[in-house]
Write an enzyme that holds these catalytic residues in place. Structure first.
Site, mmCIF file in Angstrom:
data_model
loop_
_atom_site.group_PDB
_atom_site.id
_atom_site.type_symbol
_atom_site.label_atom_id
_atom_site.label_comp_id
_atom_site.label_asym_id
_atom_site.label_seq_id
_atom_site.Cartn_x
_atom_site.Cartn_y
_atom_site.Cartn_z
ATOM 1 N N ASP A 133 -1.341 -10.591 -21.290
ATOM 2 C CA ASP A 133 -0.044 -9.706 -21.784
ATOM 3 C C ASP A 133 1.107 -9.415 -20.790
ATOM 4 O O ASP A 133 0.761 -9.555 -19.708
ATOM 5 C CB ASP A 133 -0.700 -8.334 -22.138
ATOM 6 C CG ASP A 133 0.017 -7.713 -23.371
ATOM 7 O OD1 ASP A 133 1.180 -7.927 -23.557
ATOM 8 O OD2 ASP A 133 -0.805 -6.793 -24.035
ATOM 9 N N ASP A 160 5.135 -7.224 -29.764
ATOM 10 C CA ASP A 160 4.975 -5.885 -30.485
ATOM 11 C C ASP A 160 5.971 -5.646 -31.407
ATOM 12 O O ASP A 160 6.853 -4.759 -31.443
ATOM 13 C CB ASP A 160 4.942 -4.844 -29.389
ATOM 14 C CG ASP A 160 3.952 -4.911 -28.335
ATOM 15 O OD1 ASP A 160 2.912 -5.512 -28.530
ATOM 16 O OD2 ASP A 160 3.940 -4.553 -27.242
ATOM 17 N N GLU A 173 6.359 -11.493 -19.129
ATOM 18 C CA GLU A 173 7.517 -11.869 -19.354
ATOM 19 C C GLU A 173 8.489 -12.154 -17.797
ATOM 20 O O GLU A 173 8.992 -12.974 -17.693
ATOM 21 C CB GLU A 173 8.725 -10.980 -20.020
ATOM 22 C CG GLU A 173 8.444 -10.801 -21.323
ATOM 23 C CD GLU A 173 7.117 -10.340 -21.954
ATOM 24 O OE1 GLU A 173 6.470 -10.411 -22.961
ATOM 25 O OE2 GLU A 173 6.473 -9.407 -21.015
#
Length: 958
Positions: free
Chosen positions: A564, A641, A567
């Site tokens: 997760d 998300d 980035e």
């Protein structure tokens, strides 16, 4: 003038051009230098956009690398994206003619202009394929970051008038064909940068640069204030901003302001710049007045929004959006405006929270001279570097991309089954109860996912279970494996709380970014904790992170990794400049030159680490962001998300197609969306039924994605929590879950083609129907493998939808076998429980036994649905499912062919073998014709039965 004189004149011109080329290049070095795999041309820096040398390298007969350096030498830059080596030698030749150097392979001609270094690509017969803009198309501008030199890099290409552009990662703007559009490469939650594009004109471009970039129409967006503005009373110069402190009573305006800019795009902007007497948590702002442009044509408007946003133009509602306030979304409007006409505009924003986002920017129409151009503009790099890939179709372009960046590994077969996930299972008991309920209800399931916060609240980064909630994680995982035959995926962030043991160990070795620590930046957990991320570009830190996961988690029996916030999302919703500041110190050099590659390096460490300790079990990684080359590290990507809205569901169709056409084959999303509006948390009866319908439609779409995964915040997303047994929603979701497993021979076979033949599972229609120009801009339909046409329903209450049936063949209704001619748009039935689904004429669909999990039993009996009318072929692929023996040739292919002329099906001799392979099986043949109206249904009557022992056998249709 005679033909002879013309010929003599032409020869004089050629000679004179060659002489000029010689003079021009001799002034710098020599005409050109021939290297082992190409040529170097020394350019005139004054007219070549700051370029001192251009290098052309022949990678294969159809792949050319072009590098441009700001000097006469080329810096030593190690590519993170590419990993090709030891490729076969290529026959090529280079010559000078006129003012150009000509490089030829068997498949391409590459022409480089001597003085400018401009490159063009043509077919051997001279047909143009792609060309750099001949003048002012390339520019290398020196810039400085952290006191170190770098270059801003720009390159423009000239497109053919009907050129269409696809790929470039995954974005939420619902754009499919990016011609004359803009894509930004900046990794963010829901936004994935992959610098590879494909065109319907038989070429692809891999842009080997890791920095923040603009692609396509590279002009920067402007503030809305750069338009001519009028307030609601027609006064020139601004819009009227009406502030209400109660969004339920918008007519009660607390105050108004004259505003000519709407720009609350990044973290803290709204806190810093909104008026102090505006109640952002409960209020609303309405901007209204008029806009006027000095241009006629298509204007681009880009909106960033968190909370509720509506946009009207001349009283017509154009946008009605919501996104969770802490994770802004993006919306684009392409509006045809006339020069000097006034257009009434109204923008309404309800922040829906204490920290929220809105911005409005625009671009004037693409200038006439640029309508056939496409560019790359990158913030930083040591040189310009791209690969031109040529092919006969988009599949061959993606094959070229994977030749350069690595093959897509085989995922374990169970990963293609159904995954159940939630934000989040809070205890060991919840996980076991959930899986037990699936098994009791006989709902097929292969993977249960543990999201974040399984650790103690103040122990993020320890990778240690909180034993008060997970008293015996080892036994839990063992029980999932042995009793429930379910796999276990776990979320592991690259994040560390300050002063936990793992933080101290990593910090002592210089493996952490330290700016967030120096800033004392707290996160959103409990009282807030100071944290940072590890530097994935540090090779020792990569290994150290794997060692931590291995000792704390992998040895417990973990099956897969959920990477997760990759980035890296050190602090959400910050500006690009802030992100770069957070990534300090940076082992690779300048963060500006590398930051977009973080998800690639993060996955690399896990993939190589696991294979170093266990080279028999296939690695499997799910990551929230991606980059070119990620497919070689057994990584899939999900779309982040996203919100639980119909428009967000629709946007995922385009996002998944373009991601897949970027060369990365495994993609998924949060079925049902991640974050929900408040109306769904405690719904009335109407909202509850909309929630169920939304999830049902999303589920129908999700089953035909490369990976099939449910995830989200409350309300819980398990089938039985979404709706009661017997409800139409429950029945539909159960039907499609079972269908996914019945189609496993089809799905696993196309996964095998993805590794062995560089296939793509989720396919834009242009991939298979390139001659049908109607497919070039259809972005809400796609092919799932070679035969299934998927048409998701994304409108609330819809009972039908328009479906385009591509030309070149007919189409069968999947459910009842009704036949339709191609090259037409039909109104297809879409009852609540079904999405429109069609099978291509001339298709073979293998259907296996009913399963509760993928490897419950071997497919000893397979039903082959043969959709007649054209010749058909399918290759049934099998291997050992979960190990790497396929890399050493342990797999089998069974070719299956149908001849329309002879009305026969031939099951070819099996090629290859592997441990545990079925030596015999039964094939049931169901013939689907234009007259018998037979669909793919359970227990379909088979008129032909074949006992197959690996030898070729042919039978005639009955």
């Amino acid at each position: 003038m005679t033909k002879k004189a013309n010929h003599i004149g032409a020869r004089i011109l050629i000679f004179f051009g060659a002489f000029l080329c010689l003079l021009t290049t001799k002034a710098y070095a020599q005409e050109f230098v021939k290297t082992a795999n190409g040529v170097i041309i020394y350019t005139n820096n004054n007219i070549s956009g700051g370029t001192g040398a251009v290098r052309v390298q022949i990678i294969s007969p159809t792949i050319i690398r072009v590098t441009a350096s700001p000097s006469a030498t080329f810096p030593a830059v190690e590519s993170l994206i590419t990993n090709y080596k030891n490729l076969p030698a290529v026959n090529w030749q280079a010559d000078s003619i006129s003012n150009a150097i000509i490089v030829k392979t068997d498949s391409l001609i590459v022409t480089v202009q001597c003085s400018t270094g401009t490159v063009s690509f043509t077919k051997p017969d001279g047909t143009p394929v792609l060309a750099e803009r001949p003048y002012n198309g390339r520019h290398l501008q020196p810039v400085v970051f952290s006191g170190q030199p770098s270059w801003q890099i720009n390159q423009l290409f000239e497109l053919a008038p009907n050129d269409a552009i696809y790929g470039l990662g995954q974005h939420q703007d619902d754009m499919y064909n990016y011609r004359n559009q803009q894509v930004t490469f900046f990794q963010n939650n829901t936004e994935v940068a992959v610098p590879f594009l494909v065109s319907n004109h038989q070429y692809g471009i891999l842009w080997d640069n890791n920095s923040i970039s603009r692609v396509g129409d590279t002009r920067p967006f402007q503030s809305i204030g750069s338009l001519k503005l009028f307030d609601k009373n027609n006064k020139e110069g601004w819009l009227t901003a009406s502030y209400s402190n109660n969004h339920n009573q918008l007519s009660q305006v607390a105050f108004t302001k004259a505003e000519s800019d709407i720009n609350y795009e990044f973290l803290n902007d709204s806190k810093l710049f909104l008026p102090a007497d505006f109640d952002v948590a409960h209020g609303a702002i309405t901007w209204e007045g008029a806009i006027q442009s000095g241009f006629t044509g298509m204007h681009k408007f880009r909106f960033t929004y968190g909370g509720y946003m509506k946009v009207w133009l001349n009283d017509s509602l154009l946008l009605d959006r919501w996104r969770q306030p802490w994770n802004p979304g993006v919306a684009l409007l392409n509006l045809p405006l006339q020069q000097n006409n006034k257009y009434q505009i109204r923008i309404q924003w309800i922040p829906d929270g204490g920290e929220s986002y809105i911005s409005v920017k625009w671009l004037n129409p693409v200038p006439e001279a640029d309508k056939n151009s496409f560019g790359f503009s990158s913030e930083a790099g040591k040189h310009l570097d791209y690969y031109f890939v040529y092919g006969q179709n988009i599949d061959s372009l993606i094959a070229g991309y994977r030749l350069l960046t690595g093959k897509a590994t085989m995922l374990p077969s169970w990963a293609l089954g159904f995954w159940q996930s939630r934000e989040r299972y809070t205890s060991q008991k919840e996980i076991l109860q959930t899986v037990d309920e699936f098994r009791k209800r006989r709902i097929p399931l292969d993977n249960i996912v543990q999201d974040w916060s399984y650790w103690k609240q103040d122990d993020w980064g320890s990778q240690v279970f909180d034993t008060t909630r997970f008293p015996n994680a080892d036994s839990m995982i063992q029980l999932l494996h042995q009793k429930y035959h379910t796999h276990f995926m776990i979320s592991v962030w690259p994040k560390f709380y300050k002063n936990i043991d793992a933080y101290n160990q990593f910090n002592a070795k210089g493996w952490l970014y330290t700016r967030n620590i120096a800033n004392g930046q707290r996160d959103w957990i409990g009282k807030g904790y100071v944290s940072t991320f590890y530097d994935a570009f540090n090779k020792d830190a990569q290994k150290g992170f794997w060692d931590l996961l291995n000792t704390k988690l992998y040895n417990k029996g973990i099956d897969a990794w959920w990477m997760d916030a990759s980035e890296p999302d050190i602090l959400s919703n910050v500006s690009p400049q802030k992100r770069k500041e957070e990534m300090q110190p940076f082992a690779a050099g300048l963060a500006e030159e590398y930051l977009n590659a973080y998800p690639l390096e993060n996955a690399k460490g896990i993939y190589e680490g696991q294979r170093s300790v266990n080279d028999t079990s296939r690695v499997f990684i799910l990551t929230r962001s991606a980059f070119a080359g990620l497919q070689r590290y057994a990584a899939a990507t999900w779309s982040g998300d996203i919100a639980s809205r119909w428009e967000d569901m629709k946007a995922q169709i385009t996002a998944g197609i373009n991601f897949s056409m970027s060369g990365l084959p495994y993609w998924t999303m949060d079925i049902g969306g991640f974050a929900v509006e408040h109306r769904y948390e405690k719904p009335n009866s109407k909202d509850l039924e909309e929630w169920r319908e939304l999830n049902t439609r999303w589920y129908q779409f999700g089953v035909f994605c490369p990976l099939f995964r449910v995830h989200g915040q409350y309300p819980y997303r398990e089938i039985y929590n979404t709706s009661p047994e017997g409800h139409e929603a429950y029945n539909s979701m159960l039907y499609y879950d079972k269908l996914r497993y019945a189609l496993m021979p089809y799905i696993y076979s196309i996964a095998g083609q993805t590794y062995h033949n560089n296939y793509t599972i989720m396919r834009g229609l242009v991939m298979d129907f390139e001659k049908d120009t109607a497919t070039y801009n259809i972005h809400d339909q796609y092919m799932f493998g070679p035969s299934l046409l998927i048409n998701p329903v994304y409108n609330y209450g819809a009972k039908s939808r328009n479906v385009y049936l591509p030309a070149g063949q007919g189409w069968y209704n999947f459910y009842n076998g009704q036949f339709y001619e191609g090259a037409q748009t039909i109104t297809a039935d879409a009852p609540y429980g079904r999405l429109p689904l069609f099978v291509k004429e001339g298709a073979i669909i293998p259907v296996g036994p009913a399963l509760q999990y993928t490897n419950e039993k071997p497919a000893d009996t397979i039903t082959l649905f043969v959709f007649t009318g054209k010749d058909a072929a399918f290759t049934l692929y099998e291997d050992e499912n979960t190990n790497y023996s396929y890399e050493q040739g342990a797999y089998a292919n069974i070719g299956i062919n149908y001849s329309q002329q002879n009305k026969t099906i031939t099951i070819q001799q099996r090629q290859g073998s592997f441990k545990g392979m079925l030596s015999k099986r039964i094939f049931r043949i169901v013939w689907v014709t234009k007259d018998n109206h037979t669909g793919i249904i359970e227990n379909a009557k088979a008129k032909t039965l074949i006992h197959y022992n690996g030898k070729a056998i042919t039978v005639r249709m009955k």
